[in-house]
Design an enzyme around this catalytic site. Structure first.
Site, PDB file in Angstrom:
ATOM      1  N   SER A  36       0.807  -1.232   0.000  1.00  0.00           N
ATOM      2  CA  SER A  36       0.000   0.000   0.000  1.00  0.00           C
ATOM      3  C   SER A  36       0.841   1.283   0.000  1.00  0.00           C
ATOM      4  O   SER A  36       0.326   2.346  -0.303  1.00  0.00           O
ATOM      5  CB  SER A  36      -0.919   0.017   1.223  1.00  0.00           C
ATOM      6  OG  SER A  36      -0.154  -0.131   2.407  1.00  0.00           O
ATOM      7  N   ASP A 314      -3.755   7.418   8.369  1.00  0.00           N
ATOM      8  CA  ASP A 314      -4.576   6.457   9.116  1.00  0.00           C
ATOM      9  C   ASP A 314      -3.686   5.639  10.036  1.00  0.00           C
ATOM     10  O   ASP A 314      -2.579   6.081  10.373  1.00  0.00           O
ATOM     11  CB  ASP A 314      -5.419   5.599   8.155  1.00  0.00           C
ATOM     12  CG  ASP A 314      -4.553   4.749   7.228  1.00  0.00           C
ATOM     13  OD1 ASP A 314      -3.320   4.687   7.448  1.00  0.00           O
ATOM     14  OD2 ASP A 314      -5.104   4.148   6.286  1.00  0.00           O
ATOM     15  N   HIS A 317      -0.559   4.475   7.386  1.00  0.00           N
ATOM     16  CA  HIS A 317      -0.061   5.136   6.179  1.00  0.00           C
ATOM     17  C   HIS A 317       0.179   6.632   6.370  1.00  0.00           C
ATOM     18  O   HIS A 317      -0.646   7.312   6.963  1.00  0.00           O
ATOM     19  CB  HIS A 317      -1.068   4.956   5.036  1.00  0.00           C
ATOM     20  CG  HIS A 317      -1.413   3.522   4.786  1.00  0.00           C
ATOM     21  ND1 HIS A 317      -2.593   2.953   5.210  1.00  0.00           N
ATOM     22  CD2 HIS A 317      -0.718   2.532   4.173  1.00  0.00           C
ATOM     23  CE1 HIS A 317      -2.612   1.674   4.860  1.00  0.00           C
ATOM     24  NE2 HIS A 317      -1.485   1.392   4.231  1.00  0.00           N
TER      25      HIS A 317
END
Ligand code: NAG
Ligand code: NAG
Ligand code: NAG
Ligand code: NAG
Length: 361
Positions: A36, A314, A317
């Site tokens: 990610s 978050d 990240h």
């Protein structure tokens, strides 16, 4: 020529000599692999990253990126003067893709690992997908010799290992396995024709809000530091051993730990007020997460006022501001990268693809 232009030319000349090669073709496209931290939209609509407020700062709607805006991939592409490469999933969805593949392809899959990860599309599977496209002679692909691999992987393997109560005694052996598998797949990419590698090492996982929540986001958990240093050291040694000799490959390791630590100690230089407190997080005392809503559509998360003042978006990240800060350190300084050939910074390295030397005809 005025004196400023002269000094700029002089420094370019010096850095060309310093980097041990004359600048030939500039790297113009990116092939991206990993998780990610670099995925720009390969997950389907069921992923959290396709829900608001992901993407709220840029492009002002969810784009499948796990952030409020741009990521490492986007900033690296910007530094190369190209567009962010198209996600592999979009190639499969649209036959006549308007943007094409001239800027490269992004195979990275959020949640993936080197081994199992949270998602089955691991690093080796992504390399398989790349290999299939090459075998099928996909039209419009840029020259691999002038392209750069961007890789970020490994974090999810360790998060899962810890979540599954993996033993601390076995952790060093597991790190040997994870880094060995990264190097094995980097060698496969090299074998497929890739010559230039930008490889992210493992960041300060103990500072991620998911982990630092135990301290109320006030300080990082230090217990993982030795394991992270061990991973990063084995990764560097492994990459050096496989790409470090000979003329047909070059690499840069992005030192996430050094860059994060610099930002952490100079946060105001980057416009950041909040180091560890994330912007978007589930309700306190529950296991809800950013962008989660109840069946009746009610928000089950809290959102900060200004994401641009937070390093973390978050539970795991960085924000767009966080990624902009990290990437600027890699692009403009030598202290945050480790490279095969000494170079002044990533910008110089990227502009010095020496095609004729890398692939003698
Ligand atoms: C979306 O992707 C996940 C894996 O990330 C898969 O399990 C699921 O079946 C997919 N859903 C759809 C609608 O394709
Ligand atoms: C791709 O091109 C190579 C070399 O021209 C050829 O041998 C091969 O059969 C082609 N593969 C496909 C799937 O068309
Ligand atoms: C890990 O250990 C915790 C605490 O002992 C336990 O609650 C949890 O179920 C364990 N998880 C797994 C995957 O075994
Ligand atoms: C590492 O890999 C070896 C060989 O595949 C395996 O036997 C061993 O169990 C692995 N160790 C850990 C801790 O994952």
């Amino acid at each position: 020529m005025d004196s400023i232009t002269k000094s700029v030319f002089f420094s370019l000349f010096v850095s060309a000599i310093f980097s041990g090669m004359l600048c030939g073709a500039k790297a113009t496209s990116l092939f991206v692999f990993g998780d990610s931290y670099v995925d720009t939209g390969n997950r389907n609509q069921s992923a959290q990253s396709w829900n608001s407020p992901y993407g709220m700062t840029w492009p002002r709607r969810p784009s499948g990126r796990f952030s409020n805006g741009r990521l490492l991939t986007d900033y690296l592409a910007q530094a190369m003067g190209t567009s962010s490469p198209v996600p592999y999933a979009h190639l499969q969805q649209y036959i006549n893709l308007p943007e094409g593949v001239k800027d490269g392809i992004n195979f990275a899959f959020a949640g993936s690992g080197v081994f199992a990860g949270y998602e089955p599309t691991n690093f080796a599977t992504q390399v398989d997908q790349f290999e299939e496209l090459l075998r099928a002679n996909l039209s419009g692909l840029p020259s691999l010799t002038d392209s750069v691999v961007l890789l970020s992987t490994g974090g999810n393997d360790y998060l899962l290992y810890l979540a599954a109560n993996g033993s601390l005694q076995e952790l060093p052996a597991y790190i040997v396995n994870v880094t060995g598998e990264i190097v094995r797949n980097v060698e496969r990419l090299h074998g497929l024709g890739m010559k230039k590698f930008v490889i992210s090492n493992l960041g300060n996982m103990g500072c991620a809000p998911y982990v630092s929540a135990v301290f109320g986001f006030r300080r990082c958990v230090k217990e993982f530091d030795l394991a992270i240093a061990y991973h990063n050291n084995l990764l560097l040694q492994g990459i050096k051993a496989s790409l470090g000799s000979g003329d047909d490959a070059d690499f840069v390791i992005l030192d996430q730990v050094a860059a994060f630590s610099f930002i952490f100690h100079h946060q105001y230089l980057f416009g950041l007020k909040h180091k560890l407190q994330p912007c978007c997080i589930g309700m306190p005392g529950t296991d809800t997460y950013c962008a989660q809503t109840s069946e009746s559509g009610e928000s089950l998360f809290t959102l900060c006022k200004n994401p641009q003042t937070h390093f973390f978006w978050d539970h795991i990240h960085p924000t767009q501001a966080g990624w902009a800060g990290l990437t600027s350190l890699f692009i403009d300084n030598s202290g945050f990268i480790q490279s095969k050939t000494p170079t002044t910074n990533l910008a110089t390295w990227l502009s010095c693809v020496q095609t004729s030397r890398l692939s003698p005809l």
